[in-house]
Scaffold this active site. Structure first.
Site, mmCIF file in Angstrom:
data_model
loop_
_atom_site.group_PDB
_atom_site.id
_atom_site.type_symbol
_atom_site.label_atom_id
_atom_site.label_comp_id
_atom_site.label_asym_id
_atom_site.label_seq_id
_atom_site.Cartn_x
_atom_site.Cartn_y
_atom_site.Cartn_z
ATOM 1 C CG ASP A 107 -0.351 -0.005 2.520
ATOM 2 O OD1 ASP A 107 0.880 -0.172 2.599
ATOM 3 O OD2 ASP A 107 -1.071 0.157 3.525
ATOM 4 C CG ASP A 162 0.502 -3.954 2.173
ATOM 5 O OD1 ASP A 162 0.556 -4.718 3.159
ATOM 6 O OD2 ASP A 162 1.383 -3.104 1.924
ATOM 7 C CD GLU A 199 8.417 -0.118 7.075
ATOM 8 O OE1 GLU A 199 7.452 -0.854 6.785
ATOM 9 O OE2 GLU A 199 8.578 1.018 6.583
#
Ligand code: KIV
Length: 270
Positions: free
Chosen positions: A52, A91, A188
């Site tokens: 996304d 996503d 992340e």
């Protein structure tokens, strides 16, 4: 030394689990269209993510929050038309998986658009959703650390898990999502030592972005690989500069990850 070759057979969840068991790193690229998806297949990229992040990289929004199901489906379909061999993750946009029932309805649409797996952002609160989806045959990639859909709660795009409490929380989230049956885990912007600890303790393969070199795989956004980002994040690298052309840039990224050259210390948080 590894040299990239076109994928021969479709990559599955089992392929990636075996690579983790064998200590072989796999390559992931976040990309959004058919030509790039085809190039990824030719460059031996095992997994592609229709992220996304396209809200920012393609559509010009300030965050991933405005991205809709229709936009995700449009891009998953394009990527699936261009690539028949990489494992395709799609996503799920902001607030499309707030309850397990909502997640099942929306994940069904992403899978029917051509994804082989859906990705959702969040910790232990998603364990029930992961179980609901995986029990029904929908593979799930979890996403911990910096979760961009929560940018306003996190107070910005910052490294997560730097203090002991936060690191413990992420470790615990990872364990619970693993237990619930998640198939992959994106980490992340977390310190390298934390990413290593999680990678060593969970059964699912981990994919790092700004998480050091000890995860089972790396992911970068295609715009960063090709130097299209005005203010690139510290963890990214413009591979086009060195390679000179787009197929070469993808191959160089794949080669450097497989050979343990990327990420370097300058791309890593400690
Ligand atoms: O949306 C995306 O591209 C992502 C990656 C950066 C992991 O979530």
């Amino acid at each position: 030394m590894y040299a990239p070759v076109e994928l021969e057979k479709p990559v599955t969840v089992q392929t990636l689990r075996k690579m983790k068991a064998d200590g072989e790193k796999f390559i992931t690229v976040a990309l959004y269209d058919a030509p790039m998806a085809a190039m990824a297949q030719k460059s031996g990229v095992e997994a592609v993510l229709v992220g996304d992040s396209l809200g920012m990289t393609v559509l010009g929004y300030d965050s991933t929050i405005p991205v809709t199901m229709e936009q995700m489906i449009y891009h998953v379909e394009a990527v699936a038309r261009g690539n028949k061999k990489s494992l395709i993750m799609g996503d799920m946009p902001f607030m499309t998986y707030a309850t397990p029932e909502q997640a099942l309805t929306n994940a069904t649409r992403i899978m029917q658009a051509g994804a082989h797996m859906v990705k959702i952002e969040g910790g232990a609160w998603l364990a029930e959703t992961v179980k609901m989806l995986t029990d029904r045959g929908i593979p799930v990639c979890a996403h911990l650390g910096l979760t961009p859909q929560s940018v306003h709660k996190l107070g910005g795009y910052r490294v997560q898990g730097r203090d002991e409490d936060q690191a413990g929380q992420i470790l615990d989230d990872a364990a619970q999502l693993d237990e619930a049956g998640a198939d992959l885990l994106v980490l992340e912007c977390v310190p390298a030592a934390l990413a290593k600890r999680i990678t060593d303790t969970v059964s699912m393969p981990t994919i790092g972005i700004g998480a050091g070199r000890d995860t089972d795989a790396q992911v970068l956004v295609i715009n960063d690989i090709l130097g299209l980002t005005e203010q690139p994040p510290k963890f990214s690298k413009n591979f086009l500069q060195e390679a000179g052309n787009i197929p070469g840039a993808l191959r160089k990224y794949a080669e450097d990850v497989k050979n343990g050259v990327f990420p370097e210390d300058s791309h890593t948080f400690y």
